[in-house]
Scaffold this motif. Structure first.
Motif, PDB file in Angstrom:
ATOM      1  N   ARG A 180       0.812  -1.225   0.000  1.00 19.82           N
ATOM      2  CA  ARG A 180       0.000   0.000   0.000  1.00 19.82           C
ATOM      3  C   ARG A 180       0.844   1.273   0.000  1.00 19.82           C
ATOM      4  NH1 ARG A 180      -2.721  -3.554  -1.328  1.00 19.82           N
ATOM      5  NH2 ARG A 180      -4.779  -4.194  -0.577  1.00 19.82           N
ATOM      6  N   GLY A 205     -14.467  -2.136   6.683  1.00 11.05           N
ATOM      7  CA  GLY A 205     -13.634  -1.240   7.482  1.00 11.05           C
ATOM      8  C   GLY A 205     -12.854  -2.035   8.497  1.00 11.05           C
ATOM      9  N   PHE A 235     -17.032   4.945   4.146  1.00 11.98           N
ATOM     10  CA  PHE A 235     -16.770   5.817   3.008  1.00 11.98           C
ATOM     11  C   PHE A 235     -15.415   5.521   2.378  1.00 11.98           C
ATOM     12  CE2 PHE A 235     -19.863   9.091   4.840  1.00 11.98           C
ATOM     13  CZ  PHE A 235     -20.840   8.769   3.912  1.00 11.98           C
ATOM     14  N   ARG A 236     -14.386   5.284   3.217  1.00 13.73           N
ATOM     15  CA  ARG A 236     -13.062   4.983   2.673  1.00 13.73           C
ATOM     16  C   ARG A 236     -13.068   3.679   1.893  1.00 13.73           C
ATOM     17  NH1 ARG A 236     -10.975   7.238   7.619  1.00 13.73           N
ATOM     18  NH2 ARG A 236     -11.029   5.161   8.572  1.00 13.73           N
ATOM     19  N   ALA A 237     -13.753   2.684   2.419  1.00 10.92           N
ATOM     20  CA  ALA A 237     -13.822   1.401   1.718  1.00 10.92           C
ATOM     21  C   ALA A 237     -14.537   1.542   0.380  1.00 10.92           C
ATOM     22  CB  ALA A 237     -14.540   0.368   2.592  1.00 10.92           C
ATOM     23  N   GLU A 238     -15.616   2.315   0.355  1.00 13.79           N
ATOM     24  CA  GLU A 238     -16.358   2.508  -0.891  1.00 13.79           C
ATOM     25  C   GLU A 238     -15.540   3.319  -1.892  1.00 13.79           C
ATOM     26  OE1 GLU A 238     -19.085   1.721  -3.555  1.00 13.79           O
ATOM     27  OE2 GLU A 238     -19.113   0.940  -1.488  1.00 13.79           O
ATOM     28  N   GLU A 239     -14.796   4.310  -1.388  1.00 18.72           N
ATOM     29  CA  GLU A 239     -13.922   5.097  -2.265  1.00 18.72           C
ATOM     30  C   GLU A 239     -12.829   4.222  -2.861  1.00 18.72           C
ATOM     31  OE1 GLU A 239     -11.157   9.162  -2.107  1.00 18.72           O
ATOM     32  OE2 GLU A 239     -11.854   8.212  -0.264  1.00 18.72           O
ATOM     33  N   TYR A 240     -12.264   3.313  -2.057  1.00 18.76           N
ATOM     34  CA  TYR A 240     -11.226   2.410  -2.545  1.00 18.76           C
ATOM     35  C   TYR A 240     -11.800   1.467  -3.598  1.00 18.76           C
ATOM     36  CZ  TYR A 240      -7.106  -0.613  -2.282  1.00 18.76           C
ATOM     37  OH  TYR A 240      -5.975  -1.331  -2.577  1.00 18.76           O
ATOM     38  N   SER A 253     -16.707   6.706   8.591  1.00 15.40           N
ATOM     39  CA  SER A 253     -15.512   7.034   7.814  1.00 15.40           C
ATOM     40  C   SER A 253     -14.924   5.791   7.159  1.00 15.40           C
ATOM     41  CB  SER A 253     -14.457   7.699   8.718  1.00 15.40           C
ATOM     42  OG  SER A 253     -14.950   8.910   9.253  1.00 15.40           O
ATOM     43  N   ASP A 254     -14.875   4.676   7.907  1.00 18.43           N
ATOM     44  CA  ASP A 254     -14.376   3.423   7.338  1.00 18.43           C
ATOM     45  C   ASP A 254     -15.233   2.985   6.159  1.00 18.43           C
ATOM     46  OD1 ASP A 254     -12.343   3.291   9.149  1.00 18.43           O
ATOM     47  OD2 ASP A 254     -13.357   1.918  10.523  1.00 18.43           O
ATOM     48  N   ARG A 307     -12.084   3.342  -6.842  1.00 21.32           N
ATOM     49  CA  ARG A 307     -10.793   3.513  -7.509  1.00 21.32           C
ATOM     50  C   ARG A 307     -10.357   2.213  -8.189  1.00 21.32           C
ATOM     51  NH1 ARG A 307      -6.158   6.511  -4.364  1.00 21.32           N
ATOM     52  NH2 ARG A 307      -5.522   6.796  -6.545  1.00 21.32           N
TER      53      ARG A 307
END
Length: 273
Positions: free
Chosen positions: A91, A165, A239-244, A236-237, A247
């Motif tokens: 990562r 998350g 949203f971050r997971a969905e954003e990842y 937040s976890d 991508r």
């Protein structure tokens, strides 16, 4: 004519410019060696990154990297490919790595840029991927740099395999602490109410009702803050997971399609190995 006479004439025929050039060359070599030692002390080449590369001057670069000892060709591409896959797995870099044999190239791309590595060590591209790939190519060109031998073939996960998350254990511990704080606060407020009513023998001269009220409200306030922290962390976890996942989908891990801005690996420029 004797040999000693020939030597004397040869020494007389030696132009003073040659001696000056030799002295200048030796002085330049000493300057390069001095600068190379300074560069080795200034930079940590085991952890050489984009920030170090941007800071390094052209003179420091020429002194640090001996052009005659650089690794090029197919060996360089193999080292770059393995090193990039290792960085992606750790990562440190977000990119999809592809290797082309005809023409020989290494392509790294994400949803924010791309980089193409050629056998001669040159790199072209744009965006954050180009910034991450350039130091990797420089390091892999050096024989002293050790590249990981075993790397995953597919270092990026499939979008649906990304967990919702992390840190669930920590969130549950915070919830337990918040629950205890809330119960303690409610108990203190209940004690204040009973003291005011004189129930259960409470409300005597030694009872500090103000302390019970203030303490109860403080415990409840702390519990609410902790519950809010847990809720915010989980959101937040998510949203971050969905954003990842988005991508990963953008670079074609589901449909196999590259982003539109990534060029095709053709040999129109005639650059080969």
């Amino acid at each position: 004519m004797s040999e000693s006479s020939d030597d004397a004439h040869a020494q007389e025929d030696t132009p003073p410019e040659s001696e000056a050039e030799g002295a200048t060359s030796e002085s330049e070599d000493e300057d390069v060696q001095t600068l190379r030692r300074q560069v080795e002390e200034k930079y940590d080449f085991d952890d050489f990154g984009p920030a170090d590369m941007a800071e390094m001057t052209a003179e420091e670069w020429d002194a640090a990297f001996d052009e005659d000892s650089w690794i090029t060709g197919g060996e360089l591409l193999s080292r770059v490919e393995r090193d990039l896959r290792s960085r992606v797995a750790n990562r440190d870099v977000f990119a999809r790595i592809e290797r082309s044999e005809n023409p020989p190239r290494v392509l790294a791309y994400s949803d924010e840029g791309y980089a193409i590595v050629y056998p001669d060590g040159s790199v072209e591209g744009e965006g954050t991927v180009l910034r991450d790939v350039k130091p990797t190519v420089a390091l892999c060109s050096m024989e002293s740099y050790e590249v990981p031998e075993t790397v995953p073939e597919n270092p990026l996960p499939e979008p649906e395999a990304v967990p919702q998350g992390g840190g669930e254990l920590g969130n549950r511990m915070l919830q337990v602490i918040a629950g205890v704080q809330l119960l303690a606060g409610l108990a203190m407020l209940a004690g204040a109410v009973f003291a005011l009513l004189g129930a259960f023998g409470l409300g005597g001269p030694g009872t500090n009702i103000e302390f019970l009220v203030v303490g109860g409200l403080a415990f409840i306030g702390v519990s609410l803050v902790l519950f809010f922290t847990v809720a915010n962390a989980r959101l937040s976890d998510k949203f971050r997971a969905e954003e990842y996942r988005d991508r990963l989908r953008a670079i074609g891990l589901e449909d196999g399609e590259r982003p539109d801005f990534v060029p095709e690996l053709t040999d129109e420029d005639g650059r080969g190995e």
